[in-house]
Scaffold this motif. Structure first.
Motif, PDB file in Angstrom:
ATOM      1  N   TYR A  89      59.262  56.716 -23.838  1.00 21.40           N
ATOM      2  CA  TYR A  89      57.921  56.754 -23.259  1.00 21.40           C
ATOM      3  C   TYR A  89      57.590  58.144 -22.710  1.00 21.40           C
ATOM      4  O   TYR A  89      56.445  58.597 -22.801  1.00 21.40           O
ATOM      5  CB  TYR A  89      57.813  55.715 -22.146  1.00 21.40           C
ATOM      6  CG  TYR A  89      56.395  55.416 -21.743  1.00 21.40           C
ATOM      7  CD1 TYR A  89      55.557  54.701 -22.587  1.00 21.40           C
ATOM      8  CD2 TYR A  89      55.891  55.849 -20.513  1.00 21.40           C
ATOM      9  CE1 TYR A  89      54.250  54.415 -22.230  1.00 21.40           C
ATOM     10  CE2 TYR A  89      54.585  55.573 -20.143  1.00 21.40           C
ATOM     11  CZ  TYR A  89      53.765  54.856 -21.011  1.00 21.40           C
ATOM     12  OH  TYR A  89      52.464  54.585 -20.652  1.00 21.40           O
ATOM     13  N   GLN A 115      53.579  51.109 -20.277  1.00 19.72           N
ATOM     14  CA  GLN A 115      55.001  50.983 -20.568  1.00 19.72           C
ATOM     15  C   GLN A 115      55.475  49.536 -20.464  1.00 19.72           C
ATOM     16  O   GLN A 115      56.337  49.097 -21.235  1.00 19.72           O
ATOM     17  CB  GLN A 115      55.833  51.868 -19.623  1.00 19.72           C
ATOM     18  CG  GLN A 115      57.313  51.894 -19.994  1.00 19.72           C
ATOM     19  CD  GLN A 115      58.089  52.946 -19.236  1.00 19.72           C
ATOM     20  OE1 GLN A 115      57.511  53.755 -18.516  1.00 19.72           O
ATOM     21  NE2 GLN A 115      59.402  52.945 -19.376  1.00 19.72           N
ATOM     22  N   ASP A 139      62.523  54.203 -21.500  1.00 22.31           N
ATOM     23  CA  ASP A 139      62.119  55.248 -20.562  1.00 22.31           C
ATOM     24  C   ASP A 139      62.098  56.618 -21.240  1.00 22.31           C
ATOM     25  O   ASP A 139      61.143  57.397 -21.075  1.00 22.31           O
ATOM     26  CB  ASP A 139      63.062  55.288 -19.351  1.00 22.31           C
ATOM     27  CG  ASP A 139      62.884  54.081 -18.443  1.00 22.31           C
ATOM     28  OD1 ASP A 139      61.806  53.448 -18.499  1.00 22.31           O
ATOM     29  OD2 ASP A 139      63.820  53.764 -17.689  1.00 22.31           O
ATOM     30  N   LYS A 197      57.398  47.219 -23.178  1.00 22.57           N
ATOM     31  CA  LYS A 197      58.644  46.542 -22.829  1.00 22.57           C
ATOM     32  C   LYS A 197      58.664  45.118 -23.376  1.00 22.57           C
ATOM     33  O   LYS A 197      59.707  44.588 -23.745  1.00 22.57           O
ATOM     34  CB  LYS A 197      58.812  46.527 -21.313  1.00 22.57           C
ATOM     35  CG  LYS A 197      60.177  46.058 -20.824  1.00 22.57           C
ATOM     36  CD  LYS A 197      60.248  46.070 -19.305  1.00 22.57           C
ATOM     37  CE  LYS A 197      60.126  47.490 -18.768  1.00 22.57           C
ATOM     38  NZ  LYS A 197      60.266  47.531 -17.285  1.00 22.57           N
TER      39      LYS A 197
END
Length: 377
Positions: free
Chosen positions: A269, A289, A266, A293
């Motif tokens: 990004y 994203q 997080d 992941k």
């Protein structure tokens, strides 16, 4: 929608060769029946592939194909456990716990290279639109050649027929093979396959640490693009830098800045997207994203914090012997602190006792000059 990966295994027709056809169903959590045949003619091989594609188009959940041989049909399944997941872009992708067929291939490799890992291509296939992962493997006796690539649709139709290109998964790829003598057979099979699949070009970004690319000049046009930079982690890292970078590293971080080897996606990004927007990057590089992941198994995130806030972050790709500078970002307003050199040096020090090389890649203009100052390798 990207279909599930297809795996093709083709022998060369010799005494000890075999032809296998593997299909993973994109519609179920099961593997279709797999049949082994001895010396199957090429026409029969492609007839099988056509049947598979027809079944996929007709949304059939399973497909059974059986060719008889001496002693009866020989059936087996290569996958012990297979799960299916759909990301936010509604692209199908396969995830698995055990893939015996691929594991058998990888045992033949000298080491486990991330860019030849099937799980890697399944993780990055959604970087490309209208694409699907393919795996092509030829075995002839004790020799083999393995190639994984992305089949991407192009905006060209002739007589209502779609056409495709084969490309390297982001970022590098190539061929893994046991001996050069298997290559003529491999490329003959692959050329026939491309014609059958309406693949009009094959674009490869060869891994700089892969096999000698000169052996492929008999089968494709190869062009040198540019030099790439890496840091030799088994040598004196500082000594390989320019004098200016050495001084920059020795100054260290300013007050309230801290290097961290334990950041999360997080935070990464957030600064990555800010950077892409600030430099007006091509839309391609705005990776989803959820797609990033899926790379968690292969990546580690490093950051520099300012008062506990992530202000620069780097995603590093790892394999057995090397680590690769993959993606990075700097928070708006923090470019002036020149954190790039420091974080890459700290990352190199982090891996010094575990890896042999920290690969920085290439680039143009100022980016390439920046990397060149970090290492003379």
């Amino acid at each position: 929608v990207a279909a599930a990966g297809l795996i093709l295994v083709s022998g060369c027709g010799g005494k000890n060769s075999r032809t296998e056809v593997h299909r993973i169903s994109p519609l179920t959590n099961q593997v279709d029946e797999i049949t082994v045949t001895e010396k199957s003619p090429t026409s029969l091989y492609y007839e099988t592939i056509q049947k598979m594609h027809k079944a996929m188009r007709e949304q059939k959940p399973t497909l059974e194909i059986s060719f008889e041989k001496t002693g009866g049909a020989n059936h087996y399944q290569s996958v012990e456990s297979l799960t299916r997941a759909i990301d936010n872009d509604f692209n199908d992708i396969l995830e698995y716990e055990s893939f015996d067929f691929i594991k058998d291939i990888q045992k033949k490799f000298k080491f486990r290279e991330v860019y030849f890992n099937p799980e890697y291509i399944l993780s990055v296939v959604n970087f490309e639109k209208n694409s699907e992962p393919w795996f092509f493997y030829v075995e002839d006796g004790a020799d083999f050649c393995y190639y994984q690539f992305i089949k991407r649709e192009i905006d060209i139709e002739v007589n209502n027929r779609k056409y495709f290109v084969a490309i390297t998964p982001f970022d590098y790829g190539g061929f893994e093979y046991s001996d050069e003598k298997v290559l003529p057979c491999f490329f003959q099979k692959f050329e026939n396959f491309c014609k059958q699949e309406c693949i009009v070009s094959n674009f490869i970004r060869f891994n700089p640490f892969g096999k000698n690319t000169k052996v492929f000049k008999n089968y494709m046009d190869i062009s040198f693009v540019q030099e790439h930079i890496y840091m030799d982690l088994k040598s004196d890292i500082i000594k390989s830098m320019s004098q200016r970078k050495r001084l920059d590293i020795k100054r260290g971080l300013e007050e309230n800045f801290l290097f961290s080897a334990e950041d999360n996606l997080d935070n990464f990004y957030e600064v990555y997207v800010q950077t892409m927007s600030r430099i007006n990057a091509n839309q391609y590089f705005y990776f989803n994203q959820n797609s990033l992941k899926k790379l968690a198994k292969f990546t580690k995130i490093f950051s520099i914090l300012h008062k506990k806030q992530t202000v620069m972050s780097v995603m590093v790709l790892e394999d057995t012997l090397r680590c690769y500078y993959f993606l990075s970002g700097v928070r708006d307003g923090f470019q002036k602190y020149r954190l790039n050199s420091k974080i890459l040096y700290y990352i190199a020090e982090f891996y010094k006792n575990d890896k042999e090389v920290f690969f920085l890649g290439g680039g143009k203009g100022g980016l390439y000059r920046f990397k060149k100052e970090l290492s003379n390798k």
